[in-house]
Design a protein around this motif. Structure first.
Motif, mmCIF file in Angstrom:
data_model
loop_
_atom_site.group_PDB
_atom_site.id
_atom_site.type_symbol
_atom_site.label_atom_id
_atom_site.label_comp_id
_atom_site.label_asym_id
_atom_site.label_seq_id
_atom_site.Cartn_x
_atom_site.Cartn_y
_atom_site.Cartn_z
ATOM 1 N N UNK A 89 56.977 11.178 40.818
ATOM 2 C CA UNK A 89 56.701 12.476 41.453
ATOM 3 C C UNK A 89 55.542 13.178 40.730
ATOM 4 N N UNK A 90 55.546 13.171 39.414
ATOM 5 C CA UNK A 90 54.465 13.811 38.648
ATOM 6 C C UNK A 90 53.124 13.139 38.928
ATOM 7 N N UNK A 91 53.151 11.830 39.035
ATOM 8 C CA UNK A 91 51.929 11.067 39.283
ATOM 9 C C UNK A 91 51.352 11.407 40.657
ATOM 10 N N UNK A 92 52.197 11.455 41.664
ATOM 11 C CA UNK A 92 51.739 11.763 43.017
ATOM 12 C C UNK A 92 51.235 13.203 43.127
ATOM 13 N N UNK A 93 51.936 14.134 42.483
ATOM 14 C CA UNK A 93 51.507 15.531 42.490
ATOM 15 C C UNK A 93 50.150 15.669 41.793
ATOM 16 N N UNK A 94 49.971 14.931 40.699
ATOM 17 C CA UNK A 94 48.696 14.982 39.982
ATOM 18 C C UNK A 94 47.561 14.452 40.858
ATOM 19 N N UNK A 95 47.826 13.373 41.593
ATOM 20 C CA UNK A 95 46.810 12.835 42.506
ATOM 21 C C UNK A 95 46.417 13.889 43.543
ATOM 22 N N UNK A 96 47.412 14.556 44.124
ATOM 23 C CA UNK A 96 47.127 15.565 45.147
ATOM 24 C C UNK A 96 46.429 16.786 44.562
ATOM 25 N N UNK A 97 46.799 17.167 43.339
ATOM 26 C CA UNK A 97 46.119 18.291 42.687
ATOM 27 C C UNK A 97 44.653 17.969 42.441
ATOM 28 N N UNK A 98 44.397 16.749 42.000
ATOM 29 C CA UNK A 98 43.005 16.336 41.751
ATOM 30 C C UNK A 98 42.225 16.249 43.061
ATOM 31 N N UNK A 99 42.913 15.772 44.099
ATOM 32 C CA UNK A 99 42.268 15.688 45.412
ATOM 33 C C UNK A 99 41.881 17.087 45.901
ATOM 34 N N UNK A 100 42.786 18.032 45.744
ATOM 35 C CA UNK A 100 42.501 19.406 46.137
ATOM 36 C C UNK A 100 41.347 19.970 45.319
ATOM 37 N N UNK A 101 41.361 19.718 44.018
ATOM 38 C CA UNK A 101 40.314 20.268 43.161
ATOM 39 C C UNK A 101 38.943 19.704 43.515
ATOM 40 N N UNK A 102 38.904 18.450 43.995
ATOM 41 C CA UNK A 102 37.624 17.860 44.370
ATOM 42 C C UNK A 102 37.017 18.558 45.577
ATOM 43 N N UNK A 103 37.834 19.322 46.308
ATOM 44 C CA UNK A 103 37.359 20.053 47.484
ATOM 45 C C UNK A 103 37.188 21.538 47.181
ATOM 46 N N UNK A 104 38.145 22.114 46.498
ATOM 47 C CA UNK A 104 38.100 23.566 46.248
ATOM 48 C C UNK A 104 37.439 23.914 44.920
ATOM 49 N N UNK A 105 37.438 22.964 43.975
ATOM 50 C CA UNK A 105 36.957 23.268 42.636
ATOM 51 C C UNK A 105 38.094 23.777 41.764
ATOM 52 N N UNK A 106 37.861 23.934 40.473
ATOM 53 C CA UNK A 106 38.914 24.398 39.568
ATOM 54 C C UNK A 106 39.218 25.885 39.754
ATOM 55 N N UNK A 107 40.279 26.320 39.106
ATOM 56 C CA UNK A 107 40.665 27.736 39.143
ATOM 57 C C UNK A 107 39.545 28.576 38.524
ATOM 58 N N UNK A 108 39.192 29.661 39.230
ATOM 59 C CA UNK A 108 38.093 30.508 38.750
ATOM 60 C C UNK A 108 38.592 31.548 37.753
ATOM 61 N N UNK A 109 37.868 31.656 36.662
ATOM 62 C CA UNK A 109 38.096 32.730 35.702
ATOM 63 C C UNK A 109 36.904 33.671 35.741
ATOM 64 N N UNK A 110 37.127 34.902 35.354
ATOM 65 C CA UNK A 110 36.028 35.861 35.340
ATOM 66 C C UNK A 110 35.049 35.509 34.230
ATOM 67 N N UNK A 111 33.839 36.017 34.362
ATOM 68 C CA UNK A 111 32.805 35.775 33.336
ATOM 69 C C UNK A 111 33.253 36.315 31.978
ATOM 70 N N UNK A 112 33.916 37.458 31.994
ATOM 71 C CA UNK A 112 34.400 38.043 30.752
ATOM 72 C C UNK A 112 35.460 37.163 30.107
#
Length: 881
Positions: free
Chosen positions: A270-293
């Motif tokens: 389950x962890x492996x499959x979730x990680x694959x899907x998270x990486x797949x999503x990130x390849x489209x949306x990009x990583x979580x955005x943090x503020x410049x500060x």
């Protein structure tokens, strides 16, 4: 219990009649479950569902992954979140396409989508089972689910859902993945799990959610209202993604998995499959955005950087407060300010601009898909060539339009002027100085910023040449930025990096006039607001097509392992040598992905003429010879060369005439025929050379081979006779033309000879298989290829003549090139230099660098000067005679 007692008291005959009635109603089987979806039989419901499903697209790249699965395998689709629409989409679309489609919903119930008769049968079968066994019929325990899988039906499983987890963990209800693992252990047929996701919001997530995300769900897990709204109003922004399929048989056979019991194997799967899907999503949306500060604070509060700042303050004898203040100012000077509103505005603006000035952006979708797949594994370092200021905008634009996040872009500080600076920062640009020399603290802060970007998972675009090429060919790589990025990887910023060599080519560059001025030695105009306003004139012209090609991403982790290197123990010099060799490999890869354009081929035919005037027939003959060689070597040709060759060539000729690159010898001639004479304008040779250089990388091996054959000065020779001179040319022009060091000279010569044989320039000797014969017709054509080297021979000879008359001096590379250029202008006026395009500052700089490395710094080094002069003079005479 009362129901059971009632059933027991019934007369046997009555019970028999009930049994017959139940069997009649259930039919041939008593296996009825709400987990099986037979398809929607209601006309109205089917119409509504199809109208929603057809709003979404399932591209060929995703379908290829399903098509590649063994047709005898058991297939289970895996979704991260529990959403009924996801199941219905894949069920309907894949069924229409004739592909394996999900029918079994392991965690789903379809009561409201089934016919009433079917629901009654489910209720009756479970009631009947309960009355006989005093328990409810289990979808898994009965063997029904796995039996249906084995018979060829496909399943659908959800990986994460709060209620399902509670039931599995507290109430010990069956876990579908557990049963799949047990099922796989009992049979040889592989179970293939296909992770899939429907990404309703392709924007990157913010670390701190806003009110809208609190009320309607996050970007990652949008609520029902947000999903329906996007589906109805913005279906084009929804992305359907299928990740690489997982072979369950191979997964549980891994040593680290095989040693676990089935329960813990289930957790790991389950962890492996979730990680694959998270990486797949990130390849489209990009990583979580943090503020410049927040990015700034994360960098400046790192323990290693704090220790460096304290040490730096002590060494420089300045206060820590002042050091910290300077470090914070550097971060403010460097850092991007990634802003989705600016990116969306840029997308709208650039779409309008590019439609006005270009006839099309030519990209290869398969290459983009391949790049996106690699991004699921590690951050990408995008390494394009740099020919125009538009390069900054084109690559992020293409990635954004193809559902990839805009990269962070390393840009020169000269582009940080208002108002472009803030806009570029919002689009992901971070700014760097031209040199880090003497700026120890700045270099450390910049390196820390790169590490932070990679740690967060952002892609980075870096121009390896350091600046725009004014010559049309690639410049010598500047390894400083590459060294910092690879060092960040070695410091543990990420597990791996993929370097993507990228070719960006133009039929015509916007900065053409400015480049012509700079090639002739003029001063580069700085970027200013006034210059930005003046660019509106470019919107009134068309500049042809733009070609963007992405080469196979190179894993730095694999590359280091293949070279069997331990860079952690390397000295600074050894490390920089590695970076330099790797940079040259990337440059060679960029050249390999280049696209040959008609402008470049015709410019080559014009300039490689032995005289300054020529007929159209003579030019077309050279063009056809060059084109044949390109096709033999399987070079990618622009679309216009493939569709209508004659019309394309005529269009370019008229274009060159209208821009005064060439002119008619007879101005009164109305119709252009093969006998029409043209004259090359001397003051335009440099810009023609720019276009010639855009394709010269394809001809360099053939040019080297041609020069080596001409130097033999005989009509019969062996391949081995050419190796010595070929290696010499590779060495002297190391900073002009880049080659893959893993390909030997013999292989390059053999490839060139194959093309020459096909073109009739050479023929194999009938008596000796290792010998080749030069044909009389081939001698003339051979000089057409050798002519590619003439401007470089003249440039390097001019450098030698300068060294011959000047004493050893301590000028830096840039100033020395200017001195040689001034000397070249004097020689050109005296007719000692014949080709105006050889008066190139870039050529002189590369020549000075080569000769200084080989012991030539002034008139005191006459022996070495005479050695190289003798060779170059001989090669020039053989080429032009």
């Amino acid at each position: 219990m009362r129901l059971f007692q009632f059933f027991k008291t019934l007369l046997p005959r009555t019970r028999a009649r009930i049994r017959i009635t139940i069997d009649y109603l259930l039919g041939d089987t008593s296996d009825y479950f709400a987990n099986l979806y037979p398809g929607n039989r209601s006309y109205i419901a089917r119409k509504i569902l199809n109208s929603l499903i057809r709003k979404l697209t399932l591209d060929d790249h995703n379908l290829e992954k399903i098509n590649a699965i063994d047709q005898h395998a058991c297939i289970v689709y895996a979704s991260k979140n529990k959403r009924l629409f996801d199941f219905l989409f894949f069920h309907t679309r894949l069924k229409e396409l004739g592909l394996p489609y999900p029918e079994l919903g392991f965690d789903l119930r379809f009561f409201f989508l089934l016919p009433v008769k079917h629901v009654l049968r489910i209720w009756l079968s479970h009631l009947d089972y309960f009355l006989h066994h005093f328990s409810f019929k289990d979808f898994y325990g009965s063997g029904y689910a796995l039996g249906e899988l084995f018979s060829g039906k496909s399943g659908f499983v959800c990986l994460i859902e709060e209620d399902d987890f509670y039931n599995r963990f507290i109430r010990s209800t069956p876990d579908p993945l557990y049963h799949l693992i047990e099922f796989q252990k009992r049979m040889d047929k592989p179970v293939i799990i296909v992770p899939e996701d429907i990404i309703y919001v392709t924007k990157p997530m913010h670390k701190n959610p806003g009110l809208g995300e609190i009320l309607f769900g996050t970007h990652e897990k949008p609520g029902l209202i947000k999903r329906v709204n996007n589906l109805l109003r913005h279906p084009e922004k929804i992305k359907v993604a299928i990740a690489r399929p997982v072979n369950l048989k191979e997964f549980i056979s891994r040593p680290e998995i095989e040693c676990l019991d089935s329960e813990f194997q289930t957790h790991r799967l389950r962890s492996y499959l979730v990680d694959i899907l998270n990486r797949q999503r990130k390849s489209i949306t990009g990583p979580v955005l943090k503020s410049r500060q927040e990015i700034t604070e994360d960098i400046l509060t790192r323990k290693s950087l704090r220790e460096f700042l304290a040490d730096y303050a002590a060494r420089k004898n300045i206060s820590l407060k002042k050091t910290n203040k300077k470090a914070a100012a550097y971060i403010n000077e460097i850092a991007a300010n990634y802003n989705l509103r600016i990116i969306n505005f840029g997308n709208w603006m650039l779409t309008w601009i590019f439609k006005n000035i270009f006839e099309g952006l030519m990209v290869n979708q398969k290459e983009i898909n391949r790049m996106r797949e690699k991004y699921t594994e590690a951050p990408l370092i995008l390494v394009p060539c740099h020919k125009s200021h538009l390069d900054y905008l084109l690559l992020p634009y293409v990635m954004f339009r193809n559902n990839m996040p805009c990269p962070h872009i390393a840009a020169g500080k000269n582009l940080s002027f208002w108002p472009l600076g803030p806009l570029f920062r919002g689009g992901g640009a971070f700014f760097l100085r031209r040199t880090f020399k003497g700026a120890e603290l700045y270099a450390k802060i910049f390196a820390a910023y790169l590490e932070k970007l990679l740690y967060e998972g952002f892609n980075i675009k870096i121009f390896i040449e350091g600046g725009r090429s004014r010559t049309g060919k690639l410049l010598t790589p500047r390894p400083g930025g590459m060294a910092m990025i690879i060092r960040a990887y070695l410091n543990g910023a990420c597990d791996n990096l993929y370097f993507v060599p990228i070719f960006v080519g133009y039929d015509r560059v916007l900065e053409e006039d400015a480049y012509l001025k700079e090639i002739d030695g003029g001063k580069k105009n700085p970027e200013t607001l006034k210059g930005l306003i003046n660019t509106r004139k470019f919107l009134k012209k068309k500049y042809g097509k733009v070609y963007i090609r992405f080469d196979e991403p190179i894993s730095i982790k694999d590359y280091i392992q293949q070279k069997n290197l331990n860079l952690s123990r390397a000295t600074d010099q050894e490390y920089m040598d590695f970076v330099k060799h790797f940079s040259y490999k990337l440059m060679a890869a960029i050249n390999d992905k280049a696209v040959a354009t008609p402008h470049g081929i015709i410019a080559s035919a014009v300039l490689n003429s032995s005289k300054n005037n020529f007929t159209k027939g003579q030019m077309i003959e050279r063009v056809n010879t060059y084109l044949n060689i390109l096709m033999i070597h399987e070079v990618e040709l622009s679309e216009t060369l493939l569709l209508d060759l004659d019309n394309t060539f005529n269009t370019v000729i008229y274009n060159f005439l209208s821009r005064n690159f060439i002119e008619l010898a007879d101005e009164d001639e109305e119709d252009i025929t093969n006998e029409t004479y043209f004259i090359v304008k001397h003051n335009k040779r440099a810009i023609l050379d720019y276009y010639k250089n855009s394709v010269i990388s394809f001809f360099v091996p053939s040019a080297y081979t041609a020069v080596a054959i001409l130097e033999m000065d005989r009509f019969k020779f062996a391949l081995s006779d050419l190796v010595r001179r070929y290696r010499f040319l590779q060495k002297i022009f190391r900073d002009e033309f880049f080659y893959d060091e893993e390909i030997t000279c013999e292989e390059q010569i053999s490839k060139s000879i194959k093309g020459f044989i096909s073109e009739g320039i050479l023929v194999p000797d009938s008596a000796r298989s290792d010998m080749l014969n030069l044909t009389s017709r081939g001698l003339r054509k051979l000089k057409w290829f050798a002519a590619f080297m003439l401007p470089f021979f003249e440039s390097y000879e001019t450098a030698l003549l300068y060294f011959e008359k000047e004493k050893n001096n301590s000028l830096d590379e840039k100033e020395l090139a200017k001195k040689i250029h001034s000397h070249g202008l004097r020689l050109y006026k005296r007719k000692q230099v014949t080709l105006k395009e050889s008066l190139s500052l870039i050529n002189y700089r590369n020549a000075a660098r080569f000769f200084s490395k080989n012991g030539i710094n002034g008139s005191e080094d006459q022996i070495q000067i005479d050695y190289y002069k003798q060779i170059i003079n001989r090669l020039v005479r053989l080429t032009i005679s």
